[in-house]
Design a protein around this motif. Structure first.
Motif, PDB file in Angstrom:
ATOM      1  N   GLU A 197      43.499  52.392  51.713  1.00  0.00           N
ATOM      2  CA  GLU A 197      44.922  53.029  52.047  1.00  0.00           C
ATOM      3  C   GLU A 197      44.672  54.267  52.686  1.00  0.00           C
ATOM      4  OE1 GLU A 197      49.159  54.187  49.772  1.00  0.00           O
ATOM      5  OE2 GLU A 197      47.269  54.091  48.792  1.00  0.00           O
ATOM      6  N   LYS A 198      43.863  55.062  52.218  1.00  0.00           N
ATOM      7  CA  LYS A 198      43.675  56.440  52.962  1.00  0.00           C
ATOM      8  C   LYS A 198      43.146  56.155  54.049  1.00  0.00           C
ATOM      9  CE  LYS A 198      43.032  59.064  48.537  1.00  0.00           C
ATOM     10  NZ  LYS A 198      41.989  59.364  47.683  1.00  0.00           N
ATOM     11  N   ARG A 199      42.166  55.345  54.838  1.00  0.00           N
ATOM     12  CA  ARG A 199      41.563  55.228  55.666  1.00  0.00           C
ATOM     13  C   ARG A 199      42.349  54.227  56.769  1.00  0.00           C
ATOM     14  NH1 ARG A 199      35.804  56.375  55.499  1.00  0.00           N
ATOM     15  NH2 ARG A 199      35.697  57.965  54.050  1.00  0.00           N
ATOM     16  N   GLY A 200      43.374  53.630  56.379  1.00  0.00           N
ATOM     17  CA  GLY A 200      44.219  52.870  57.116  1.00  0.00           C
ATOM     18  C   GLY A 200      43.555  51.463  57.376  1.00  0.00           C
ATOM     19  N   TRP A 201      42.805  50.700  56.455  1.00  0.00           N
ATOM     20  CA  TRP A 201      42.032  49.654  56.580  1.00  0.00           C
ATOM     21  C   TRP A 201      43.008  48.451  55.760  1.00  0.00           C
ATOM     22  CZ3 TRP A 201      36.833  51.698  53.972  1.00  0.00           C
ATOM     23  CH2 TRP A 201      36.249  52.653  54.794  1.00  0.00           C
ATOM     24  N   TRP A 202      42.749  47.314  56.552  1.00  0.00           N
ATOM     25  CA  TRP A 202      43.230  46.135  55.837  1.00  0.00           C
ATOM     26  C   TRP A 202      42.284  45.974  54.674  1.00  0.00           C
ATOM     27  CZ3 TRP A 202      48.075  44.589  56.517  1.00  0.00           C
ATOM     28  CH2 TRP A 202      48.630  44.872  57.798  1.00  0.00           C
ATOM     29  N   VAL A 203      42.993  45.234  53.607  1.00  0.00           N
ATOM     30  CA  VAL A 203      42.017  44.431  52.481  1.00  0.00           C
ATOM     31  C   VAL A 203      42.428  43.251  52.199  1.00  0.00           C
ATOM     32  CG1 VAL A 203      41.474  44.669  49.988  1.00  0.00           C
ATOM     33  CG2 VAL A 203      41.733  46.848  51.146  1.00  0.00           C
ATOM     34  N   ILE A 204      41.471  42.288  52.536  1.00  0.00           N
ATOM     35  CA  ILE A 204      41.496  40.969  52.135  1.00  0.00           C
ATOM     36  C   ILE A 204      41.061  40.553  50.881  1.00  0.00           C
ATOM     37  CG2 ILE A 204      41.429  38.337  52.981  1.00  0.00           C
ATOM     38  CD1 ILE A 204      41.186  39.430  55.711  1.00  0.00           C
ATOM     39  N   SER A 205      41.919  40.301  49.897  1.00  0.00           N
ATOM     40  CA  SER A 205      41.393  40.011  48.612  1.00  0.00           C
ATOM     41  C   SER A 205      41.208  38.586  48.007  1.00  0.00           C
ATOM     42  CB  SER A 205      42.180  40.956  47.564  1.00  0.00           C
ATOM     43  OG  SER A 205      41.932  40.843  46.353  1.00  0.00           O
ATOM     44  N   ASP A 206      40.414  38.050  48.025  1.00  0.00           N
ATOM     45  CA  ASP A 206      40.293  36.640  47.820  1.00  0.00           C
ATOM     46  C   ASP A 206      40.298  36.476  46.197  1.00  0.00           C
ATOM     47  OD1 ASP A 206      39.507  33.974  47.392  1.00  0.00           O
ATOM     48  OD2 ASP A 206      37.669  33.960  48.895  1.00  0.00           O
ATOM     49  N   GLU A 207      41.122  35.720  45.769  1.00  0.00           N
ATOM     50  CA  GLU A 207      41.377  35.765  44.337  1.00  0.00           C
ATOM     51  C   GLU A 207      41.339  34.156  43.743  1.00  0.00           C
ATOM     52  OE1 GLU A 207      44.416  38.408  43.039  1.00  0.00           O
ATOM     53  OE2 GLU A 207      43.710  39.925  43.902  1.00  0.00           O
ATOM     54  N   ILE A 208      40.834  33.285  44.373  1.00  0.00           N
ATOM     55  CA  ILE A 208      41.012  31.689  44.311  1.00  0.00           C
ATOM     56  C   ILE A 208      40.238  31.474  42.864  1.00  0.00           C
ATOM     57  CG2 ILE A 208      38.477  31.487  45.349  1.00  0.00           C
ATOM     58  CD1 ILE A 208      41.792  29.166  45.384  1.00  0.00           C
ATOM     59  N   TYR A 209      39.555  32.527  42.185  1.00  0.00           N
ATOM     60  CA  TYR A 209      38.927  32.057  40.970  1.00  0.00           C
ATOM     61  C   TYR A 209      39.538  32.903  39.799  1.00  0.00           C
ATOM     62  CZ  TYR A 209      34.934  29.970  43.376  1.00  0.00           C
ATOM     63  OH  TYR A 209      34.093  29.096  44.157  1.00  0.00           O
ATOM     64  N   LEU A 210      40.636  33.544  40.093  1.00  0.00           N
ATOM     65  CA  LEU A 210      41.293  34.697  38.967  1.00  0.00           C
ATOM     66  C   LEU A 210      41.563  34.148  37.921  1.00  0.00           C
ATOM     67  CD1 LEU A 210      42.247  37.662  39.474  1.00  0.00           C
ATOM     68  CD2 LEU A 210      44.414  36.773  39.658  1.00  0.00           C
ATOM     69  N   ARG A 211      41.756  32.912  37.681  1.00  0.00           N
ATOM     70  CA  ARG A 211      41.936  32.400  36.256  1.00  0.00           C
ATOM     71  C   ARG A 211      40.944  31.585  35.602  1.00  0.00           C
ATOM     72  NH1 ARG A 211      48.044  29.795  35.407  1.00  0.00           N
ATOM     73  NH2 ARG A 211      47.158  30.111  33.275  1.00  0.00           N
ATOM     74  N   ILE A 212      39.749  31.719  36.262  1.00  0.00           N
ATOM     75  CA  ILE A 212      38.698  31.210  35.562  1.00  0.00           C
ATOM     76  C   ILE A 212      37.751  32.334  35.205  1.00  0.00           C
ATOM     77  CG2 ILE A 212      36.653  29.826  35.818  1.00  0.00           C
ATOM     78  CD1 ILE A 212      38.108  27.936  37.919  1.00  0.00           C
ATOM     79  N   VAL A 213      38.090  32.929  33.997  1.00  0.00           N
ATOM     80  CA  VAL A 213      37.411  34.101  33.527  1.00  0.00           C
ATOM     81  C   VAL A 213      36.942  33.941  32.129  1.00  0.00           C
ATOM     82  CG1 VAL A 213      38.197  35.624  34.996  1.00  0.00           C
ATOM     83  CG2 VAL A 213      39.476  34.886  32.886  1.00  0.00           C
ATOM     84  N   TYR A 214      35.922  34.578  31.597  1.00  0.00           N
ATOM     85  CA  TYR A 214      35.386  34.668  30.408  1.00  0.00           C
ATOM     86  C   TYR A 214      35.399  35.763  29.802  1.00  0.00           C
ATOM     87  CZ  TYR A 214      33.339  30.880  33.288  1.00  0.00           C
ATOM     88  OH  TYR A 214      33.188  29.957  33.981  1.00  0.00           O
ATOM     89  N   GLY A 215      36.701  35.936  28.744  1.00  0.00           N
ATOM     90  CA  GLY A 215      36.753  37.277  27.900  1.00  0.00           C
ATOM     91  C   GLY A 215      38.127  37.692  28.721  1.00  0.00           C
ATOM     92  N   ALA A 216      38.369  39.094  28.923  1.00  0.00           N
ATOM     93  CA  ALA A 216      39.230  39.580  29.419  1.00  0.00           C
ATOM     94  C   ALA A 216      39.932  39.254  30.750  1.00  0.00           C
ATOM     95  CB  ALA A 216      39.458  41.311  29.341  1.00  0.00           C
TER      96      ALA A 216
END
Length: 406
Positions: free
Chosen positions: A203-222
Motif C-alpha cells: 500500500e505504501k509503495r503503490g503496488w498491486w497485490v494479487i493474492s491467490d487463495e484457492i487453498y484457503l479452506r484446506i488447512v490443518y489447524g487454525a
C-alpha cells in the motif's frame, strides 16, 4: 514451400506447465501398462459432492445452456461477495462489505490470475514473486510483457518471504506482488501479521497485490487468514479464488477475482474478448456450492479430515529417514522435500524426479518448476496407502543415493 511456424514474441519464451506435463507423463506410462504411483497431481481425488452435481443437472433441465453475462450470473457474483465478506467481521480494520460489482467469474482461477496480470502489469513492470511459487505465475507475468522477480524464502521460515525481503528486492520498476497462502508448492501458511506487513508495504509503495487463495479452506489447524481481512485497504488488492480445490470441482472450471470495481470492469472487458462467460452449468454448480453452506461445509470437513490423516501418515513414513528435510504443510495437500546434493546434479530436483520415475515408478514434480531446483513436490491427494507407499519409495531412493555418494 511449407509455411514454417515461428512463435511470436508473445509466447517465444513460454514454457509448458511442468505440473501438467508430469500428469500427462504419468497417464502415458499408465496407459502403456506401467504401475505408476502418481504424486504429481494438483487436484483432490474426491468426487464433486452429490448435491452440487444434482444442482448442475437441475440447472441444465431448466435451461442453463446459453450465454450468461461475461462477468458471471448475478446470483453467483452475489454469493461470492457474501461469502468473501464473512471474514471481514473479524478483520483488525473496518471494511465495507464486498459487492457483486467487485466480482468477476472466470473459467477457473488460472484465468482469473491471468486476467489480473494482464490488466495490471505491462512492459517495463517488475512483479515480485515469493519463491517457490506455482509455475504459472512466472509465465503469466511474462505473457503480460512484465518481468517476474523471484524473492526466495528461507527454509527456517517455511520458505515464506517477509515484507523486509520484498522491500530489499524492489526497484523503481516494481509494480506488484503475487502471493499464495496456503502455498502451492510448500503448504506453508502466512500468518495474519505476516500478511498485514506485506500488504502495508504494498500500500505504501503503490503496488498491486494479487493474492491467490484457492487453498484457503484446506488447512490443518487454525484457519488461514485471507488478505481481505489482513489489509487496511482493498484499493490495491486483487484476491483470486474458486471452487476447484475445496469443493473437488477442478473440471468445472470456475474461479473468480475480488478487486476494486474499476479493475473488475477492466478484467470483464478483457474476458469479453477472450473466453467470454464461463460455462453456464458450471456457474450454477458453483452457486449451489456457495449457497448450500451446511452441505458444503460438511463435505469440505470430510475431505480435510482425510487430507489430515494422509498428511500425518506420510510424515510418519519419513520418520525413519531423518536426513530428509521438508516443509511441514499447514495447508493444501503437498509435501515439499529438499533433495539438495542428489548425485551432484546441477538441478537436483529434476535429476531426483527422473530417477524416482525410472527406478521407483513414482511421479513427482521437480522444484525447478517452482523456482527452487533443490526441491521436489509430492502430492498426497491420493489414498493414504498409495501416498505412504510413494513417499516411502522416494525416501528410499534419496537415502540410497546418499549412501552411494558417501
Amino acid at each position: 514451400m511449407p509455411q514454417v511456424f515461428r512463435p511470436s514474441d508473445n509466447i517465444l519464451r513460454l514454457k509448458e506447465s511442468a505440473t501438467l506435463a508430469v500428469a500427462a507423463k504419468a497417464r502415458e506410462l499408465k496407459a502403456a501398462g506401467h504401475s505408476i504411483i502418481d504424486l504429481g497431481a494438483g487436484e483432490p481425488d474426491f468426487d464433486t459432492p452429490e448435491f452440487i452435481r444434482r444442482a448442475a443437472a437441475d440447472a441444465v433441465e431448466k435451461g442453463a445452456t446459453r450465454y450468461t453475462p461475461t462477468e458471471g450470473i448475478p446470483a453467483l457474483r452475489a454469493a461470492i461477495a457474501a461469502s468473501a465478506s464473512k471474514p471481514l467481521e473479524r478483520a483488525p480494520a473496518s471494511h465495507p462489505a464486498i459487492t457483486p460489482a467487485e466480482v468477476v467469474v472466470s473459467s477457473g482461477s488460472k484465468q482469473s490470475l491471468y486476467n489480473a496480470c494482464v490488466a495490471c502489469f505491462g512492459p517495463g513492470d517488475e512483479v515480485l514473486v515469493p519463491t517457490p511459487a506455482w509455475t504459472s505465475y512466472y509465465e503469466m507475468v511474462g505473457l503480460a510483457r512484465a518481468t517476474a522477480v523471484p524473492v526466495f524464502g528461507r527454509q527456517d521460515n517455511s520458505l515464506k518471504v517477509t515484507a523486509g525481503q520484498l522491500a530489499d528486492a524492489a526497484t523503481d520498476r516494481t509494480r506488484g506482488i503475487m502471493i499464495c497462502s496456503p502455498s502451492n508448492p510448500t503448504g506453508a501458511v502466512y500468518e495474519m501479521e505476516e500478511l498485514s506487513e506485506i500488504l502495508d508495504l504494498a500500500e505504501k509503495r503503490g503496488w498491486w497485490v494479487i493474492s491467490d487463495e484457492i487453498y484457503l479452506r484446506i488447512v490443518y489447524g487454525a484457519p488461514a487468514p485471507s488478505s481481505l481481512e489482513a489489509t487496511r485497504s482493498r484499493d490495491n488488492l486483487i484476491v483470486v479464488s474458486g471452487v476447484a480445490k475445496a469443493y473437488a470441482m477442478t473440471g468445472w472450471r470456475i474461479g473468480w477475482t475480488i478487486s476494486p470495481a474499476s479493475v473488475a470492469r477492466a478484467m470483464t472487458a478483457l474476458q469479453s474478448h477472450t473466453t467470454s462467460n464461463p460455462a453456464a452449468v458450471s456457474q450454477h454448480a458453483a452457486l449451489a456450492a456457495l449457497t448450500r453452506t451446511e452441505e458444503a461445509d460438511a463435505a469440505i470437513a470430510e475431505m480435510v479430515a482425510a487430507f489430515t490423516r494422509r498428511k500425518n501418515a506420510v510424515l510418519a513414513a519419513l520418520q525413519p529417514y531423518p536426513s530428509i528435510r521438508y516443509i511441514e504443510p499447514r495447508g493444501a495437500f503437498y509435501l515439499y522435500m529438499n533433495v539438495e546434493g542428489f548425485e551432484g546434479a546441477e538441478d537436483p530436483g529434476s535429476a531426483f524426479a527422473a530417477r524416482a520415475l525410472e527406478r521407483e515408478q513414482v511421479a513427482i514434480v521437480p522444484g525447478s518448476a517452482f523456482g527452487t531446483p533443490n526441491w521436489v513436490r509430492a502430492s498426497f491427494a491420493t489414498s493414504e496407502s498409495i501416498a505412504v507407499e510413494g513417499i516411502t519409495r522416494l525416501a528410499r531412493c534419496f537415502t540410497q543415493s546418499e549412501g552411494a555418494t558417501k
